[in-house]
Design a protein around this motif. Structure first.
Motif, PDB file in Angstrom:
ATOM      1  N   PHE A   1       0.836  -1.211   0.000  1.00  0.00           N
ATOM      2  CA  PHE A   1       0.000   0.000   0.000  1.00  0.00           C
ATOM      3  C   PHE A   1       0.865   1.253   0.000  1.00  0.00           C
TER       4      PHE A   1
ATOM      5  N   LEU B   1       6.526   2.936   9.252  1.00  0.00           N
ATOM      6  CA  LEU B   1       6.029   3.569  10.476  1.00  0.00           C
ATOM      7  C   LEU B   1       5.492   2.520  11.452  1.00  0.00           C
TER       8      LEU B   1
ATOM      9  N   ALA C   1       7.683  11.199   3.885  1.00  0.00           N
ATOM     10  CA  ALA C   1       6.278  11.315   3.465  1.00  0.00           C
ATOM     11  C   ALA C   1       6.208  11.916   2.066  1.00  0.00           C
TER      12      ALA C   1
ATOM     13  N   GLN D   1       0.266  11.141  -1.948  1.00  0.00           N
ATOM     14  CA  GLN D   1      -0.113  10.259  -3.062  1.00  0.00           C
ATOM     15  C   GLN D   1      -1.606   9.926  -2.940  1.00  0.00           C
TER      16      GLN D   1
ATOM     17  N   TYR E   1      -2.722   8.631   8.313  1.00  0.00           N
ATOM     18  CA  TYR E   1      -2.649   9.963   7.693  1.00  0.00           C
ATOM     19  C   TYR E   1      -2.341  11.051   8.726  1.00  0.00           C
TER      20      TYR E   1
ATOM     21  N   CYS F   1       1.246  10.738   9.871  1.00  0.00           N
ATOM     22  CA  CYS F   1       2.253  10.908   8.817  1.00  0.00           C
ATOM     23  C   CYS F   1       2.304  12.349   8.300  1.00  0.00           C
TER      24      CYS F   1
ATOM     25  N   PRO G   1       1.380  13.877   5.312  1.00  0.00           N
ATOM     26  CA  PRO G   1       2.085  14.034   4.028  1.00  0.00           C
ATOM     27  C   PRO G   1       1.900  15.422   3.420  1.00  0.00           C
TER      28      PRO G   1
HETATM   29  S1  SF4 Z   1      -0.326   9.217   4.657  1.00  0.00           S
HETATM   30 FE1  SF4 Z   1       1.886   8.754   4.751  1.00  0.00          FE
HETATM   31  S2  SF4 Z   1       1.980   6.602   5.307  1.00  0.00           S
HETATM   32 FE2  SF4 Z   1      -0.098   7.003   4.577  1.00  0.00          FE
HETATM   33  S3  SF4 Z   1      -0.101   6.536   2.383  1.00  0.00           S
HETATM   34 FE3  SF4 Z   1       0.369   8.709   2.572  1.00  0.00          FE
HETATM   35  S4  SF4 Z   1       2.630   8.820   2.621  1.00  0.00           S
HETATM   36 FE4  SF4 Z   1       2.025   6.700   3.072  1.00  0.00          FE
END
Ligand code: SF4
Length: 224
Positions: free
Chosen positions: A20, A27, A184, A187, A196, A199, A201
């Motif tokens: 995924f 993490l 991060a 995407q 989320y 993280c 991102p």
């Molecule tokens: S929020 Fe962070 S850990 Fe989750 S898919 Fe996006 S980059 Fe990956």
């Protein structure tokens, strides 16, 4: 082909996280501070699965083994299958206390619906490779059961899927060995990512945007 030792084995369920998003996997499985919450949530899910009517299908030429331990030294993964469904087949293997030969098929339960990407299929494939190694057989099919849609989907175990799964397990071990957590990067998958809020991102994207702005407008934009 490489064989991992008992000390090197990683959790099999992690391969779906890795497929995924590599950062999500790191993490959870490298930076242990996220692990407790995530695995507790997964454990509760499995318990709720016991209410599913599918679990009562244990008649005739089918035998369902729940919470079966799985292990592959070539993948370097170990875990537990939600269900392994054994069907009476001439190409199967003997089972203790049962007459005839039985062909295993890993069945993974998911609480949601089928995903856009192949991460659930990769997890089932890893389970199947474990069963192949444990029983010395070749398997051509696994299955996924989605609680939300109450549908069971066959997972054809093509040689491409098996190769992809093996390569992914190898990459997981390399990242684990180097304790590497990718940065991060916003995407499409972030929208459905359980991590989320941990993280963030969008902050990585904002920081990259600020860096690009400074480079272009303040330092002249021609620096490498
Ligand atoms: S929020 Fe962070 S850990 Fe989750 S898919 Fe996006 S980059 Fe990956």
């Amino acid at each position: 082909m490489k064989n991992y030792t008992d000390e090197q084995l990683l959790p099999l369920s992690g391969i779906q996280h890795y497929a995924f998003c590599r950062r999500q996997w790191a993490l959870i499985h490298i930076e242990d501070q996220w692990q407790d919450n995530f695995l507790t949530a997964e454990g509760q899910l499995v318990h709720r699965q016991a209410d599913d009517p599918f679990f009562n299908e244990t008649r005739g030429d089918r035998y369902l083994s729940r919470s079966q331990p799985l292990l592959s030294y070539t993948l370097g993964l170990q875990g537990v299958a939600d269900v392994v469904e054994y069907r009476r087949e001439t190409t199967g293997v003997p089972l203790r206390g049962k007459e005839g030969l039985w062909l295993p098929c890993p069945v993974e339960y998911k609480h949601g619906k089928p995903k856009d990407g192949p991460w659930d299929q990769i997890q089932v494939c890893a389970q199947a490779i474990c069963l192949e190694e444990m029983f010395g057989i070749k398997l051509s099919e696994g299955a996924l059961y989605y609680r939300q849609t109450r549908r069971r989907l066959a997972v054809p175990l093509s040689s491409e899927l098996k190769q992809q799964t093996k390569k992914m397990a190898e990459d997981m071990h390399k990242m684990f060995e180097h304790s590497y957590t990718p940065p991060a990067k916003a995407q499409k998958n972030c929208r459905s990512c359980s991590l989320y809020n941990l993280c963030l991102p969008q902050l990585a994207k904002a920081s990259a945007d600020v860096g690009a702005y400074i480079n272009e407008h303040i330092t002249g934009g021609d620096e490498k």
